[in-house]
Design a protein around this motif. Structure first.
Motif, PDB file in Angstrom:
ATOM      1  N   ASP A 121       0.663  -1.478  -0.139  1.00  0.00           N
ATOM      2  CA  ASP A 121      -0.085   0.236  -0.229  1.00  0.00           C
ATOM      3  C   ASP A 121       0.632   1.760  -0.333  1.00  0.00           C
ATOM      4  OD1 ASP A 121      -3.163  -1.109   0.863  1.00  0.00           O
ATOM      5  OD2 ASP A 121      -1.497  -2.065   1.908  1.00  0.00           O
ATOM      6  N   ALA A 122       0.439   2.527  -1.573  1.00  0.00           N
ATOM      7  CA  ALA A 122       1.356   3.346  -0.806  1.00  0.00           C
ATOM      8  C   ALA A 122       0.698   4.903  -0.399  1.00  0.00           C
ATOM      9  CB  ALA A 122       1.354   3.968  -2.544  1.00  0.00           C
ATOM     10  N   PHE A 123       1.228   5.019   0.352  1.00  0.00           N
ATOM     11  CA  PHE A 123       0.153   6.772   1.017  1.00  0.00           C
ATOM     12  C   PHE A 123       1.743   7.726   0.895  1.00  0.00           C
ATOM     13  CE2 PHE A 123       0.465   8.751   4.735  1.00  0.00           C
ATOM     14  CZ  PHE A 123      -1.030   9.505   4.785  1.00  0.00           C
ATOM     15  N   ILE A 124       1.202   9.084   0.444  1.00  0.00           N
ATOM     16  CA  ILE A 124       1.401  10.186   0.171  1.00  0.00           C
ATOM     17  C   ILE A 124       2.107  10.814   1.666  1.00  0.00           C
ATOM     18  CG2 ILE A 124       1.823  12.431  -1.184  1.00  0.00           C
ATOM     19  CD1 ILE A 124       0.605  10.917  -3.042  1.00  0.00           C
ATOM     20  N   CYS A 125       3.377  10.851   1.813  1.00  0.00           N
ATOM     21  CA  CYS A 125       3.351  11.282   3.255  1.00  0.00           C
ATOM     22  C   CYS A 125       3.298  13.156   3.551  1.00  0.00           C
ATOM     23  CB  CYS A 125       4.364  10.791   4.351  1.00  0.00           C
ATOM     24  SG  CYS A 125       4.851   8.956   3.963  1.00  0.00           S
ATOM     25  N   THR A 126       4.055  13.631   1.640  1.00  0.00           N
ATOM     26  CA  THR A 126       4.177  15.347   1.622  1.00  0.00           C
ATOM     27  C   THR A 126       4.212  15.133  -0.413  1.00  0.00           C
ATOM     28  OG1 THR A 126       5.460  15.845   4.296  1.00  0.00           O
ATOM     29  CG2 THR A 126       5.346  16.967   2.019  1.00  0.00           C
ATOM     30  N   TRP A 169       9.045  19.132  -1.586  1.00  0.00           N
ATOM     31  CA  TRP A 169       9.964  17.997  -0.906  1.00  0.00           C
ATOM     32  C   TRP A 169       8.587  16.696  -1.711  1.00  0.00           C
ATOM     33  CZ3 TRP A 169      14.327  19.258   1.185  1.00  0.00           C
ATOM     34  CH2 TRP A 169      14.301  19.680   1.895  1.00  0.00           C
ATOM     35  N   ILE A 170       8.611  16.091  -1.825  1.00  0.00           N
ATOM     36  CA  ILE A 170       8.474  14.208  -2.331  1.00  0.00           C
ATOM     37  C   ILE A 170       8.310  13.332  -1.388  1.00  0.00           C
ATOM     38  CG2 ILE A 170       7.338  12.787  -3.822  1.00  0.00           C
ATOM     39  CD1 ILE A 170       6.499  15.406  -5.318  1.00  0.00           C
ATOM     40  N   SER A 171       7.540  12.662  -0.303  1.00  0.00           N
ATOM     41  CA  SER A 171       7.755  11.840   0.274  1.00  0.00           C
ATOM     42  C   SER A 171       6.798  10.796   0.431  1.00  0.00           C
ATOM     43  CB  SER A 171       8.323  12.251   1.712  1.00  0.00           C
ATOM     44  OG  SER A 171       8.593  10.913   2.955  1.00  0.00           O
ATOM     45  N   VAL A 172       7.107   9.381   0.144  1.00  0.00           N
ATOM     46  CA  VAL A 172       6.440   8.424   0.044  1.00  0.00           C
ATOM     47  C   VAL A 172       6.658   7.612   0.649  1.00  0.00           C
ATOM     48  CG1 VAL A 172       5.098   6.472  -1.650  1.00  0.00           C
ATOM     49  CG2 VAL A 172       5.626   9.469  -2.595  1.00  0.00           C
ATOM     50  N   SER A 173       5.435   6.763   1.149  1.00  0.00           N
ATOM     51  CA  SER A 173       5.633   5.333   2.106  1.00  0.00           C
ATOM     52  C   SER A 173       4.914   4.209   1.574  1.00  0.00           C
ATOM     53  CB  SER A 173       5.453   5.429   3.509  1.00  0.00           C
ATOM     54  OG  SER A 173       5.477   4.439   4.510  1.00  0.00           O
ATOM     55  N   ILE A 174       5.643   3.282   0.985  1.00  0.00           N
ATOM     56  CA  ILE A 174       4.771   1.861   0.936  1.00  0.00           C
ATOM     57  C   ILE A 174       4.946   1.002   1.708  1.00  0.00           C
ATOM     58  CG2 ILE A 174       4.614   0.078  -1.313  1.00  0.00           C
ATOM     59  CD1 ILE A 174       5.870   1.875  -3.175  1.00  0.00           C
ATOM     60  N   SER A 175       3.445   0.851   2.343  1.00  0.00           N
ATOM     61  CA  SER A 175       4.180  -0.735   4.107  1.00  0.00           C
ATOM     62  C   SER A 175       3.737  -1.992   2.986  1.00  0.00           C
ATOM     63  CB  SER A 175       2.550  -0.222   4.607  1.00  0.00           C
ATOM     64  OG  SER A 175       2.099   0.003   4.477  1.00  0.00           O
ATOM     65  N   TYR A 176       4.240  -3.083   3.285  1.00  0.00           N
ATOM     66  CA  TYR A 176       3.738  -3.995   2.782  1.00  0.00           C
ATOM     67  C   TYR A 176       2.964  -5.277   3.768  1.00  0.00           C
ATOM     68  CZ  TYR A 176       8.169  -5.611   4.939  1.00  0.00           C
ATOM     69  OH  TYR A 176       8.950  -6.186   6.204  1.00  0.00           O
ATOM     70  N   TYR A 177       2.152  -6.057   3.365  1.00  0.00           N
ATOM     71  CA  TYR A 177       1.746  -7.515   4.091  1.00  0.00           C
ATOM     72  C   TYR A 177       1.865  -8.256   3.281  1.00  0.00           C
ATOM     73  CZ  TYR A 177      -1.728 -10.267   6.822  1.00  0.00           C
ATOM     74  OH  TYR A 177      -2.634 -11.104   7.897  1.00  0.00           O
ATOM     75  N   TYR A 195      10.433   6.267   0.412  1.00  0.00           N
ATOM     76  CA  TYR A 195      10.998   7.638  -0.699  1.00  0.00           C
ATOM     77  C   TYR A 195      11.473   8.804  -0.442  1.00  0.00           C
ATOM     78  CZ  TYR A 195      10.474   2.193  -1.953  1.00  0.00           C
ATOM     79  OH  TYR A 195      10.532   1.220  -2.388  1.00  0.00           O
ATOM     80  N   ASN A 196      11.937   9.448  -0.474  1.00  0.00           N
ATOM     81  CA  ASN A 196      12.171  10.845  -0.634  1.00  0.00           C
ATOM     82  C   ASN A 196      12.736  11.533  -1.834  1.00  0.00           C
ATOM     83  OD1 ASN A 196      10.502  11.020   2.325  1.00  0.00           O
ATOM     84  ND2 ASN A 196      12.428   9.685   2.434  1.00  0.00           N
ATOM     85  N   PHE A 197      12.464  12.404  -2.051  1.00  0.00           N
ATOM     86  CA  PHE A 197      12.798  13.456  -3.063  1.00  0.00           C
ATOM     87  C   PHE A 197      12.663  14.986  -3.206  1.00  0.00           C
ATOM     88  CE2 PHE A 197      10.287   9.263  -4.097  1.00  0.00           C
ATOM     89  CZ  PHE A 197      11.360   8.166  -5.081  1.00  0.00           C
ATOM     90  N   SER A 198      14.073  15.614  -3.891  1.00  0.00           N
ATOM     91  CA  SER A 198      13.658  16.875  -4.343  1.00  0.00           C
ATOM     92  C   SER A 198      12.088  16.718  -6.046  1.00  0.00           C
ATOM     93  CB  SER A 198      15.121  17.478  -4.545  1.00  0.00           C
ATOM     94  OG  SER A 198      14.631  18.627  -5.505  1.00  0.00           O
ATOM     95  N   ALA A 199      11.350  17.954  -4.665  1.00  0.00           N
ATOM     96  CA  ALA A 199       9.839  18.042  -5.649  1.00  0.00           C
ATOM     97  C   ALA A 199      10.491  18.522  -7.020  1.00  0.00           C
ATOM     98  CB  ALA A 199       8.734  18.728  -5.509  1.00  0.00           C
ATOM     99  N   LYS A 200      11.309  19.637  -7.149  1.00  0.00           N
ATOM    100  CA  LYS A 200      12.156  20.198  -8.116  1.00  0.00           C
ATOM    101  C   LYS A 200      13.190  19.320  -8.651  1.00  0.00           C
ATOM    102  CE  LYS A 200      12.358  24.172  -5.621  1.00  0.00           C
ATOM    103  NZ  LYS A 200      12.611  25.366  -4.894  1.00  0.00           N
ATOM    104  N   THR A 201      13.772  18.813  -8.350  1.00  0.00           N
ATOM    105  CA  THR A 201      14.305  17.405  -8.976  1.00  0.00           C
ATOM    106  C   THR A 201      14.719  15.912  -9.367  1.00  0.00           C
ATOM    107  OG1 THR A 201      16.645  17.165  -7.633  1.00  0.00           O
ATOM    108  CG2 THR A 201      16.660  18.844  -8.707  1.00  0.00           C
TER     109      THR A 201
END
Length: 279
Positions: free
Chosen positions: A156-161, A166-174, A188-194
């Protein structure tokens, strides 16, 4: 990032490997048997031993008469505009299993956002491919015991920010294949610009020794009643920790089995540091 065990072994192009060269931890359990998967800096280098099960002669004859369906990697896609997440669900061909992988979808207003979307699209494609040995092993196990119960391999993916910075995404597993379940996440944490990946050490005002001391103190305060594996925790450098950026700060995540016994579950805590206002 820290070397962890993978829930999925993904063969990625070079730019994706920057994210997944670290290994994510998972104790793969088939019924009463437990098998641990490893992945190193080279994708798909894990060698999974096939699960050998004893069958009665009647069951064996049934298996021959009704061979297991081939894993075709066919899936349906549904996009949720409210969450900004797209779910790809595997066609299990009538078998009682829930297998899906979710990815975020961002409005491509910048080259960085286009790069981030391409990264997650590639992640999904590699999940549903022969390179994902965990999926192949799960399919073999499910098809050999179709009436055992419901099996789960869910991501399951969740957009944290999602900001201009910033763009920050968490993918949790079960994961549950009829035995002990496993849970955790990869962030996963990214620069929104680059669209480039970000390291924790480059996002905070504190030095590494200061940040590590703050983390250790927070762990003691939040999880003092658990028998934590402090020897392993202290082996991590600051950038080894799996983190996610939220509106109210940076959170560190630990998978189940990572720093404590499985019964303790997974852990998450806010890191008491100061996030820089810009890259």
């Amino acid at each position: 990032m820290r070397r962890k065990l993978l829930i999925s072994l993904l063969s990625l192009p070079a730019f994706s490997c920057l994210l997944l060269c670290a290994c994510q931890r998972q104790n793969i359990t088939f019924g009463s048997q437990e098998q641990t998967a490893f992945a190193g800096d080279t994708p798909a280098q894990t060698e999974s031993e096939p699960i050998q099960e004893t069958q009665s002669s009647a069951a064996a004859e049934t298996s021959i008469a009704n061979p297991a369906p081939a894993l075709l990697y066919q899936r349906d896609a549904i996009y949720d505009a409210k969450t900004g997440v797209q779910r790809f669900t595997l066609d299990t061909q009538g078998m009682n299993a829930s297998i899906y992988f979710e990815i975020p979808v961002f409005e491509e207003t910048t080259a960085g956002r286009r790069k981030i979307n391409a990264f997650f699209q590639n992640l999904e494609q590699n999940f549903f491919s022969p390179e994902n040995e965990n999926l192949s092993a799960a399919w073999e196990h499910i098809s050999s015991r179709p009436d055992h119960g419901t099996y789960f391999y869910e991501n399951d993916a969740f957009i944290c920010t999602d900001t201009e910075t910033w763009i920050s995404v968490s993918i949790s597993y079960y994961w549950n294949m009829g035995g002990v379940n496993d849970t955790g996440c990869t962030n996963y944490n990214f620069s929104a610009k680059t669209g480039e990946m970000l390291k924790l050490s480059g996002l905070i005002e504190e030095s590494e020794p200061e940040a590590l001391t703050a983390l250790y103190n927070a762990l003691r305060e939040e999880y003092d009643s658990f028998d934590l594996d402090w020897e392993r925790i202290r082996e991590y450098s600051l950038d080894d920790f799996d983190f996610c950026i939220y509106e109210d700060g940076i959170f560190i995540d630990f998978d189940r089995y990572e720093i404590a016994d499985g019964a303790a579950g997974s852990f998450s805590l806010r890191l008491p540091v100061h996030l820089r206002t810009s890259e």
